[in-house]
Design a protein around this motif. Structure first.
Motif, PDB file in Angstrom:
ATOM      1  N   LEU A  53       3.599  21.622  24.937  1.00  0.00           N
ATOM      2  CA  LEU A  53       3.966  21.525  26.347  1.00  0.00           C
ATOM      3  C   LEU A  53       5.431  21.115  26.502  1.00  0.00           C
ATOM      4  O   LEU A  53       6.168  21.690  27.325  1.00  0.00           O
ATOM      5  N   CYS A  54       5.862  20.150  25.705  1.00  0.00           N
ATOM      6  CA  CYS A  54       7.254  19.686  25.766  1.00  0.00           C
ATOM      7  C   CYS A  54       8.229  20.802  25.413  1.00  0.00           C
ATOM      8  O   CYS A  54       9.191  21.072  26.154  1.00  0.00           O
ATOM      9  N   VAL A  55       7.996  21.465  24.286  1.00  0.00           N
ATOM     10  CA  VAL A  55       8.947  22.499  23.866  1.00  0.00           C
ATOM     11  C   VAL A  55       8.804  23.744  24.727  1.00  0.00           C
ATOM     12  O   VAL A  55       9.772  24.497  24.927  1.00  0.00           O
ATOM     13  N   GLY A  56       7.598  23.990  25.269  1.00  0.00           N
ATOM     14  CA  GLY A  56       7.415  25.134  26.154  1.00  0.00           C
ATOM     15  C   GLY A  56       8.241  24.996  27.420  1.00  0.00           C
ATOM     16  O   GLY A  56       8.834  25.973  27.902  1.00  0.00           O
ATOM     17  N   ILE A  57       8.282  23.782  27.970  1.00  0.00           N
ATOM     18  CA  ILE A  57       9.114  23.526  29.156  1.00  0.00           C
ATOM     19  C   ILE A  57      10.588  23.735  28.823  1.00  0.00           C
ATOM     20  O   ILE A  57      11.336  24.362  29.588  1.00  0.00           O
ATOM     21  N   ALA A  58      11.008  23.219  27.669  1.00  0.00           N
ATOM     22  CA  ALA A  58      12.404  23.393  27.257  1.00  0.00           C
ATOM     23  C   ALA A  58      12.751  24.864  27.086  1.00  0.00           C
ATOM     24  O   ALA A  58      13.846  25.311  27.471  1.00  0.00           O
ATOM     25  N   LEU A  59      11.822  25.630  26.527  1.00  0.00           N
ATOM     26  CA  LEU A  59      12.055  27.059  26.339  1.00  0.00           C
ATOM     27  C   LEU A  59      12.120  27.785  27.679  1.00  0.00           C
ATOM     28  O   LEU A  59      12.941  28.685  27.887  1.00  0.00           O
ATOM     29  N   ALA A  60      11.259  27.382  28.614  1.00  0.00           N
ATOM     30  CA  ALA A  60      11.191  28.067  29.901  1.00  0.00           C
ATOM     31  C   ALA A  60      12.439  27.850  30.752  1.00  0.00           C
ATOM     32  O   ALA A  60      12.868  28.758  31.481  1.00  0.00           O
ATOM     33  N   VAL A  61      13.037  26.676  30.669  1.00  0.00           N
ATOM     34  CA  VAL A  61      14.185  26.365  31.532  1.00  0.00           C
ATOM     35  C   VAL A  61      15.518  26.741  30.905  1.00  0.00           C
ATOM     36  O   VAL A  61      16.556  26.651  31.573  1.00  0.00           O
ATOM     37  N   SER A  62      15.519  27.161  29.661  1.00  0.00           N
ATOM     38  CA  SER A  62      16.775  27.480  28.976  1.00  0.00           C
ATOM     39  C   SER A  62      16.890  28.983  28.732  1.00  0.00           C
ATOM     40  O   SER A  62      16.145  29.539  27.912  1.00  0.00           O
ATOM     41  N   ALA A  63      17.813  29.618  29.416  1.00  0.00           N
ATOM     42  CA  ALA A  63      18.035  31.051  29.209  1.00  0.00           C
ATOM     43  C   ALA A  63      18.516  31.324  27.784  1.00  0.00           C
ATOM     44  O   ALA A  63      18.151  32.335  27.175  1.00  0.00           O
ATOM     45  N   ARG A  64      19.297  30.410  27.242  1.00  0.00           N
ATOM     46  CA  ARG A  64      19.798  30.576  25.873  1.00  0.00           C
ATOM     47  C   ARG A  64      18.651  30.548  24.865  1.00  0.00           C
ATOM     48  O   ARG A  64      18.623  31.339  23.925  1.00  0.00           O
ATOM     49  N   ARG A  66      15.490  31.300  25.512  1.00  0.00           N
ATOM     50  CA  ARG A  66      14.691  32.518  25.678  1.00  0.00           C
ATOM     51  C   ARG A  66      15.354  33.703  24.978  1.00  0.00           C
ATOM     52  O   ARG A  66      14.676  34.532  24.347  1.00  0.00           O
ATOM     53  N   ALA A  67      16.676  33.778  25.067  1.00  0.00           N
ATOM     54  CA  ALA A  67      17.392  34.846  24.372  1.00  0.00           C
ATOM     55  C   ALA A  67      17.245  34.696  22.855  1.00  0.00           C
ATOM     56  O   ALA A  67      17.086  35.684  22.129  1.00  0.00           O
ATOM     57  N   ALA A  68      17.247  33.444  22.389  1.00  0.00           N
ATOM     58  CA  ALA A  68      17.056  33.194  20.959  1.00  0.00           C
ATOM     59  C   ALA A  68      15.652  33.594  20.533  1.00  0.00           C
ATOM     60  O   ALA A  68      15.454  34.109  19.422  1.00  0.00           O
ATOM     61  N   GLY A  69      14.664  33.380  21.406  1.00  0.00           N
ATOM     62  CA  GLY A  69      13.300  33.800  21.099  1.00  0.00           C
ATOM     63  C   GLY A  69      13.200  35.303  20.950  1.00  0.00           C
ATOM     64  O   GLY A  69      12.533  35.811  20.038  1.00  0.00           O
ATOM     65  N   ARG A  70      13.865  36.036  21.842  1.00  0.00           N
ATOM     66  CA  ARG A  70      13.866  37.500  21.731  1.00  0.00           C
ATOM     67  C   ARG A  70      14.581  37.937  20.458  1.00  0.00           C
ATOM     68  O   ARG A  70      14.165  38.907  19.799  1.00  0.00           O
ATOM     69  N   GLU A 193      19.254  30.780  15.844  1.00  0.00           N
ATOM     70  CA  GLU A 193      20.326  29.959  16.407  1.00  0.00           C
ATOM     71  C   GLU A 193      19.797  29.096  17.559  1.00  0.00           C
ATOM     72  O   GLU A 193      20.443  28.947  18.585  1.00  0.00           O
ATOM     73  N   SER A 194      18.620  28.536  17.348  1.00  0.00           N
ATOM     74  CA  SER A 194      18.015  27.689  18.387  1.00  0.00           C
ATOM     75  C   SER A 194      16.993  26.753  17.775  1.00  0.00           C
ATOM     76  O   SER A 194      15.997  27.196  17.188  1.00  0.00           O
ATOM     77  N   ALA A 195      17.230  25.434  17.918  1.00  0.00           N
ATOM     78  CA  ALA A 195      16.249  24.454  17.464  1.00  0.00           C
ATOM     79  C   ALA A 195      15.010  24.475  18.346  1.00  0.00           C
ATOM     80  O   ALA A 195      13.900  24.212  17.877  1.00  0.00           O
ATOM     81  N   VAL A 196      15.182  24.813  19.638  1.00  0.00           N
ATOM     82  CA  VAL A 196      14.035  24.866  20.551  1.00  0.00           C
ATOM     83  C   VAL A 196      13.065  25.954  20.113  1.00  0.00           C
ATOM     84  O   VAL A 196      11.840  25.751  20.091  1.00  0.00           O
ATOM     85  N   VAL A 197      13.587  27.116  19.741  1.00  0.00           N
ATOM     86  CA  VAL A 197      12.728  28.217  19.304  1.00  0.00           C
ATOM     87  C   VAL A 197      12.008  27.848  18.016  1.00  0.00           C
ATOM     88  O   VAL A 197      10.806  28.093  17.865  1.00  0.00           O
ATOM     89  N   ALA A 198      12.726  27.245  17.073  1.00  0.00           N
ATOM     90  CA  ALA A 198      12.105  26.856  15.804  1.00  0.00           C
ATOM     91  C   ALA A 198      10.975  25.858  16.032  1.00  0.00           C
ATOM     92  O   ALA A 198       9.906  25.961  15.432  1.00  0.00           O
TER      93      ALA A 198
END
Length: 339
Positions: A53-64, A66-70, A193-198
């Protein structure tokens, strides 16, 4: 001659010590949560849900992010990054299960000793391979010996008290596998290039595995006992949040430190955090003793010895950082190794 990279290493080390302190909070929370819910897997499921839940919120609010996830998905599709590097979250499951299972039996201090012994052992092995994102590392064996001796000194009395053999073995194995997890997460972070994605990948994989495990337990007659409702129990639900802090920080610092040195810094932070918990929030079996303090000092000495520059001779000149995973036959480059 002073190494020009010493300051970045020390900075990464301080960050990792903070992550280790968060790990001690996670251990205490998950150990208590397992007792309330009735099974370690249930505690792990809640812990991973909170973390996701914590990292999902961070991923959702960060366009950078989300781009790293793609970008990560694209790299998986063209096999630049092997799919099996996504499985680090399975090791995280085992860590939380080990916390919830063994801490009520052997306490935070003994768990920490066994867990980090596994980390050091795993780090010795992993850092001599091409798994770490920073490539192979030259190791100070003396520093590792000091750390292991300090751990053995602190754990000796507890091991002779008649505890079941599996209780220290479970955190030992989970600690060893954490070294692999840290290497995998470091690669995902460097490639995407994203700790949030990892971190999101780590918690997603772990949560999916725990959903299956929980379903199996419920179907085989293991009841979900209750949920924390007392006013003083709310914080034991935050084990996943502490895990997010640990994984996110170590995902960033593993490329600077290598898995072994990261494990040593995290160990020291874990011990300091455990000491603070035992003083501020004592539970049965968590007394702060002179042995524990001396062990923490010994670990710090081992860390200092380990980060001293290792002389480079003819036999070590060929050891240099490089990509940890060979590219597939259809790709000309491996995972990125920059931070």
């Amino acid at each position: 001659m002073r190494s020009p990279s010493l300051v970045p290493v020390l900075t990464a080390g301080f960050v990792t010590i903070t992550a280790g302190a968060a790990m001690s909070l996670q251990g205490r929370a998950n150990g208590l949560l397992g007792q309330v819910l009735g099974h370690a897997v249930f505690a792990a499921l809640v812990s991973f849900f909170v973390g996701l839940l914590c990292v999902g919120i961070a991923l959702a609010v960060s366009a950078r992010s989300r781009a790293a996830g793609r970008r990560l998905i694209a790299l998986l599709r063209d096999r630049t990054l092997p799919w099996w590097m996504l499985l680090g979250g399975l090791s995280g499951c085992l860590v939380v299960i080990a916390q919830a299972t063994t801490i009520p039996r052997i306490g935070v201090a003994m768990f920490t000793m066994a867990f980090v012994s596994g980390q050091v052992t795993g780090g010795l092995i992993v850092d001599t391979t091409e798994l770490p994102p920073g490539g192979r590392q030259r190791l100070s064996v003396l520093g590792v010996v000091i750390v292991l001796a300090s751990l053995a000194f602190a754990a000796g009395d507890r091991l002779q008290s008649g505890i079941p053999l599996w209780t220290p073995l479970l955190p030992l194995v989970s600690g060893a596998l954490t070294s692999v997890q840290q290497a995998f997460n470091g690669h995902i972070r460097a490639t995407a290039e994203s700790a949030v994605v990892a971190t999101t990948v780590n918690f997603t994989v772990g949560f999916a595995a725990l959903v299956v495990g929980t379903f199996v337990l419920l179907m085989t007659g293991h009841p979900w006992r209750e949920f924390p409702t007392a006013p003083d129990q709310w914080w034991i639900l935050l084990g996943g949040a502490f895990g997010v802090v640990f994984i996110a920080l170590t995902t960033v610092t593993v490329a600077k430190l290598g898995v072994l040195l990261l494990s040593l810094f995290a160990l020291f932070g874990n011990l300091v955090g455990a000491l603070a918990l035992d003083v501020l929030l004592p539970i049965p079996g968590s007394d702060v003793t002179l042995t524990t303090v001396l062990s923490a000092i010994g670990v710090l000495i081992g860390i200092v010895v380990t980060i001293l520059p290792v002389p480079v001779g003819p036999s070590t000149s060929a050891v240099r950082p490089k990509s940890a995973v060979r590219p597939s036959s259809g790709s000309r480059r491996g995972p990125a190794s920059r931070t």
